[in-house]
Write a protein that holds these residues in place. Structure first.
Motif, mmCIF file in Angstrom:
data_model
loop_
_atom_site.group_PDB
_atom_site.id
_atom_site.type_symbol
_atom_site.label_atom_id
_atom_site.label_comp_id
_atom_site.label_asym_id
_atom_site.label_seq_id
_atom_site.Cartn_x
_atom_site.Cartn_y
_atom_site.Cartn_z
ATOM 1 N N ILE A 1 -67.387 -22.461 -0.966
ATOM 2 C CA ILE A 1 -67.197 -21.354 -1.259
ATOM 3 C C ILE A 1 -67.156 -19.979 -0.358
ATOM 4 C CG2 ILE A 1 -65.576 -20.117 -2.671
ATOM 5 C CD1 ILE A 1 -65.829 -23.022 -4.501
ATOM 6 N N ASP A 2 -66.645 -19.494 0.255
ATOM 7 C CA ASP A 2 -67.002 -18.350 0.894
ATOM 8 C C ASP A 2 -67.002 -17.296 -0.126
ATOM 9 O OD1 ASP A 2 -68.754 -16.266 2.959
ATOM 10 O OD2 ASP A 2 -67.192 -16.228 3.620
ATOM 11 N N GLU A 3 -67.625 -16.179 0.065
ATOM 12 C CA GLU A 3 -67.799 -14.676 -0.981
ATOM 13 C C GLU A 3 -67.000 -15.667 -2.018
ATOM 14 O OE1 GLU A 3 -68.265 -11.577 -0.867
ATOM 15 O OE2 GLU A 3 -69.168 -12.849 1.490
ATOM 16 N N GLY B 1 -76.494 -14.754 8.497
ATOM 17 C CA GLY B 1 -75.991 -15.967 9.283
ATOM 18 C C GLY B 1 -75.618 -17.090 7.970
ATOM 19 N N LYS B 2 -74.899 -16.832 7.601
ATOM 20 C CA LYS B 2 -74.704 -17.859 6.576
ATOM 21 C C LYS B 2 -73.987 -19.224 6.701
ATOM 22 C CE LYS B 2 -73.157 -14.965 2.986
ATOM 23 N NZ LYS B 2 -73.642 -13.572 3.933
ATOM 24 N N THR B 3 -73.572 -18.586 7.929
ATOM 25 C CA THR B 3 -72.221 -19.811 8.625
ATOM 26 C C THR B 3 -72.456 -20.824 8.709
ATOM 27 O OG1 THR B 3 -70.602 -17.691 9.215
ATOM 28 C CG2 THR B 3 -69.811 -20.084 9.548
ATOM 29 N N VAL B 4 -73.301 -20.692 9.746
ATOM 30 C CA VAL B 4 -75.218 -21.442 10.385
ATOM 31 C C VAL B 4 -74.770 -22.444 9.337
ATOM 32 C CG1 VAL B 4 -76.253 -22.049 12.095
ATOM 33 C CG2 VAL B 4 -75.381 -19.663 12.024
ATOM 34 N N GLN C 1 -60.859 -15.899 10.516
ATOM 35 C CA GLN C 1 -62.332 -15.650 11.133
ATOM 36 C C GLN C 1 -63.778 -17.123 11.333
ATOM 37 O OE1 GLN C 1 -63.223 -12.207 11.648
ATOM 38 N NE2 GLN C 1 -64.899 -12.470 12.678
ATOM 39 N N HIS C 2 -63.281 -17.584 10.076
ATOM 40 C CA HIS C 2 -64.432 -19.174 9.774
ATOM 41 C C HIS C 2 -63.487 -19.512 10.709
ATOM 42 C CE1 HIS C 2 -67.425 -17.892 7.400
ATOM 43 N NE2 HIS C 2 -66.382 -17.856 6.359
ATOM 44 N N TYR C 3 -62.648 -20.357 10.939
ATOM 45 C CA TYR C 3 -61.729 -21.289 11.485
ATOM 46 C C TYR C 3 -62.252 -21.449 13.097
ATOM 47 C CZ TYR C 3 -57.886 -23.900 13.981
ATOM 48 O OH TYR C 3 -57.213 -24.982 14.469
HETATM 49 MG MG MG Z 1 -70.304 -14.886 6.237
#
Ligand code: MG
Ligand code: ADP
Length: 835
Positions: free
Chosen positions: A537-539, A442-445, A473-475
């Motif tokens: 910054i993701d990943e 749950g990193k997005t939250v 996907q994020h968007y």
């Molecule tokens: Mg993620």
């Protein structure tokens, strides 16, 4: 007896002994050896302390003269003659003139070891006849060291060794302990050994059957037996006679060699498989050469630089180690039980015993870690002195609203990490935090809450993902949430149309756009933010350091939050991002089930297909992932296309099978992923582009072909694509490889669902470089330290660095340390640091 020996009589005795073939002549009063022994028994008053030691050694060597072989006698006599001549002349101003004795022995001896050099090149060198290294300086070029000279110095530059200091810090890759060598007669197939023996015979020839194959054959003996070793050279250039002759000279009979490799049985008995063979001593070396009765260093083998040359050169410069100043304060050394630098350097090359070697290694490993950490922490400290980044407040309407629309409760781990972040954001020093959390933790939250802190404080946010699929996907996710909050968000990738792109640029500049999601297109030049407060910054490990730097230059000093779902072991995290603060989401949201994971062979393929049919009959969906087959994208594409065709036509004609690969445009990819998300296709065949982030909760089977070709963390990532809904999920690791290695690796995945554990095992089984893909990663290049074996030393190095920076961040009281840091940091990071 007189205090000054009769030089002429001594030289005379030596030359007569040589003339008569080293037979230990009987004179009027004494045998030759007795006379020499007595003469060296009286130490002259005119000599230096160092000379005195050697003088006394001579006495004991001549006492053993009758027991020496002819060759050894020859060398001892030559050595004595040169030594006497040298003392007689005094070490200063000794150019040119050479005694009769030496001229004579030069004809018989080519000896080089531990003697003043006799080659013409060195003779012209003013330092040549000093014979001792006590007046070496650390920065002296190696070519100016008497025992090394211009020619060998030239060789050493191939190893990037230019000065005495360079050579002192050139660590051996191993040591051979003569006291504990393996006997040839006791070898057993399957073990990896280093054995030391004498070359009995050497042959090098190109085979008759195949003129592209050249074989070097050595017969090696020790006191216990003999063994035949072969090395194979493929290619026409090795059939060259000159090359073969040179090789035979290198391995001439009588040389002492160390051979290491795996013991293997063939039809002629035991041998070593493709052994590394290193010459330790040539037959003409003096008897007191480096090897007898001690632990001998073995240096990294390099094409064209004989290892014994490196060893001799190191021996020559070793006395200069006494001049090294230890930059490490003694308080720190004492606290962590570290030996001094001089001792460490001396013992890493020629340890007196294995405890000394270990202590030396520990100290030098410490140094490798310590300076890296010191650099990281100093940089972090410097960043913290910047006081001009945005103050982003945690209390505000947006975050409150968001928490209300969330359909679930945050986990404790999420809450803790959010607190860390919100805490950082209200300070005027830029945040630089890494959030590690397993797939689905749950990193997005967490990222969204950080972004909302920026927006509600009047700033903009940017979220950057490594691929278009992920960015989209994020968007998609963010759009749905941001719509509820009545906030604008846009997507910018390489395939965003020009008109749209212009519009986004404009809205960014005015500040009316709160959040921009994108790939690295987001950091391309024309993008200008009005007030950039936070970058997520993701990943992040997929971004090159330069891209990261580029992004930072967009705002004045934006806060930076990096997130990774590929947890890396702590040692790696410290060595890679020692300048970041790290938070971990070490808990999954409730209700997640373990994904049933099993490794299957080709024979069990039908079972896998049956499972897939059953799952689809239940309404579920399936991923089939293929590895990167070759470096070539074309081939990967081929395999994906073929597999897709095979599955859709022959295996699952009753289902819809989609195809996803890296060569598709992002619109095509979108279409395929959307079809899968809407369950219009039940199976998706994909290359690794599917790896991160794709979120289809109805998918329950992840089938991975040639699973042994993936890293464990990557497999774990892929596995994370399923088990996202409430249904039981499966991960099928297809592999026809039966090597114990491959089995063991896949077994880790069967046993564990814990990304941190898997990452640790991956590093142990494959090594840190492989795990990260070294080039991109900016991983420091350690000479001695191992991220797998030396975790404890890394931890103390980090502690020590933290202590020092806390007390004296600019190292003003420790200028030596700062100087060493500057020198090392540059070298360690090979320039690949984020500046
Ligand atoms: Mg993620
Ligand atoms: P990752 O860390 O892999 O990026 P995501 O942020 O994509 O994970 O979250 C995975 C899934 O879990 C999403 O569907 C998300 O909505 C859900 N999720 C996140 N936090 C929680 C929570 N505290 N409780 C339940 N579900 C959650």
């Amino acid at each position: 007896m007189t205090q000054s020996p009769d030089w002429v009589r001594l030289q005379k005795a030596l030359s007569v002994e040589a003339e008569y073939g080293f037979t230990d002549l009987v004179g009027k009063q004494y045998r030759f050896s007795e006379f020499l022994c007595l003469s060296f028994g009286q130490t002259p008053t005119v000599i230096t302390a160092l000379e005195r030691r050697r003088w006394q050694e001579m006495a004991s060597q001549f006492a053993r003269y009758p027991q020496l072989t002819l060759l050894e006698r020859q060398h001892l006599v030559a050595e004595a003659s040169q030594f006497i001549q040298q003392i007689e002349q005094g070490s200063a101003g000794a150019q040119g003139r050479r005694g009769a004795g030496e001229k004579m022995y030069n004809q018989q001896s080519k000896t080089q070891v531990k003697q003043p050099p006799t080659t013409p090149i060195v003779k012209t060198n003013s330092e040549a006849n000093s014979g001792y290294s006590s007046n070496l300086s650390l920065d002296q070029p190696l070519a100016n060291v008497a025992e090394i000279g211009v020619r060998k110095g030239g060789y050493l530059t191939k190893l990037n060794l230019y000065t005495v200091r360079d050579l002192l810090f050139y660590y051996p890759r191993d040591h051979i302990d003569y006291a504990r060598q393996v006997n040839i007669s006791e070898l057993e197939a399957g073990e990896t050994v280093t054995l030391v023996g004498k070359i009995k015979s050497c042959n090098c020839f190109t085979t008759q059957k195949n003129n592209k194959l050249t074989i070097l054959e050595l017969v090696i003996t020790d006191q216990s037996g003999r063994i035949k070793l072969s090395r194979f050279f493929a290619g026409n250039r090795y059939s060259n006679r000159g090359w073969q002759e040179a090789l035979k000279r290198r391995y001439e009979s009588g040389s002492i060699v160390a051979a290491s490799g795996l013991v293997k049985k063939n039809k002629y008995g035991l041998t070593l498989d493709n052994p590394e063979i290193e010459v330790l001593a040539h037959p003409e070396d003096t008897i007191d050469s480096l090897n007898i009765g001690r632990v001998v260093p073995v240096y990294p083998l390099t094409e064209g630089v004989p290892a014994d040359m490196v060893r001799q050169a190191v021996t020559a410069v070793l006395p200069a180690a006494a001049q090294l100043k230890d930059p490490l304060p003694s308080v720190i050394r004492n606290q962590y039980g570290l030996v001094g630098l001089k001792d460490a350097i001396a013992n890493i090359h020629f340890p007196s015993d294995s405890a000394a070697k270990e202590a030396a290694r520990r100290r030098l490993v410490f140094d490798e870690f310590f300076y890296l950490q010191l650099g990281f922490l100093q940089r972090r400290q410097a960043l913290r002195q910047v006081q001009n980044s945005a103050i982003l407040l945690p209390a505000g309407k947006l975050i409150e609203e968001f928490e209300q629309i969330l359909p679930f409760k945050l986990t404790n781990a999420q809450q803790r990490v959010i607190n860390d972040i919100l805490n950082d954001l209200q300070k005027p020093t830029p945040m630089n935090r890494l959030v590690q959390g397993d797939v689905g933790s749950g990193k997005t939250v967490v990222a969204v809450i950080a972004i909302l802190a920026a927006v509600q404080s009047g700033y903009q946010g940017a979220l950057m993902a490594p691929t278009e699929v992920l960015a989209e996907q994020h968007y998609r996710k963010l759009v749905s949430w941001f719509n509820l909050l009545h906030l604008p968000v846009e997507l910018l990738t390489g395939s965003t149309k020009t008109a749209k792109r212009r519009q986004i640029h404009a809205q960014l500049e005015t500040g009316e756009l709160s959040l921009l999601v994108g790939t690295h297109a987001l950091i391309q030049d024309p993008v200008n933010f009005h007030k950039l407060g936070l970058v997520v910054i993701d990943e992040q490990h997929r971004f090159g350091v330069h891209q990261r730097a580029r992004l930072l230059s967009k705002g004045e000093q934006p806060h930076v939050l990096t997130m990774t779902a590929t947890p890396i072991p702590r040692t790696l995290a410290l060595t890679l991002h020692g300048d970041l603060d790290v938070s971990q989401i070490d808990e999954l949201p409730p209700g997640r089930q373990a994904i049933y994971t099993t490794a299957l062979t080709g024979k069990e393929r039908n079972n896998a297909y049956d499972l897939i049919r059953r799952e689809i009959a239940e309404g579920r969906q399936v991923y089939v992932v293929l590895p990167l087959i070759e470096e070539s994208e074309k081939l990967d594409l081929r395999s994906a296309v073929d597999e897709h065709q095979h599955l859709s036509e022959s295996i699952f004609p009753e289902f819809q099978v989609g195809l996803l690969h890296g060569r598709m445009s992002s619109a095509e990819k979108d279409e395929v992923i959307n079809a899968f998300r809407d369950n219009k296709t039940q199976i998706i065949v994909s290359t690794t582009v599917i790896e991160v982030g794709v979120d289809v909760p109805n998918a329950t089977v992840m089938m991975i072909e040639n699973a042994e070709r993936f890293g464990l963390s990557q497999l774990h990532q892929l596995r994370g694509r399923v088990g996202r809904g409430s249904h039981r999920s499966y991960c099928l690791l297809m592999s026809s490889s039966t090597t114990p290695d491959a089995r063991q690796r896949l077994n880790v995945l069967e046993q564990s669902q814990d990304g941190f554990f898997i990452a640790e095992m991956d590093m142990r089984l494959r090594g840190p470089g492989e795990v990260l893909g070294t080039r991109q990663s900016g991983l420091a290049d350690f000479a001695l330290a191992s991220l797998v074996e030396d975790q404890e030393v890394l931890q103390i190095a980090r502690d020590a660095a933290e202590k020092i920076i806390l007390r004296d961040g600019n190292l003003e009281k420790l200028p030596l340390l700062q100087a060493e840091l500057d020198y090392r940091y540059q070298k360690l990071m090979g320039g690949a640091i984020l500046t």
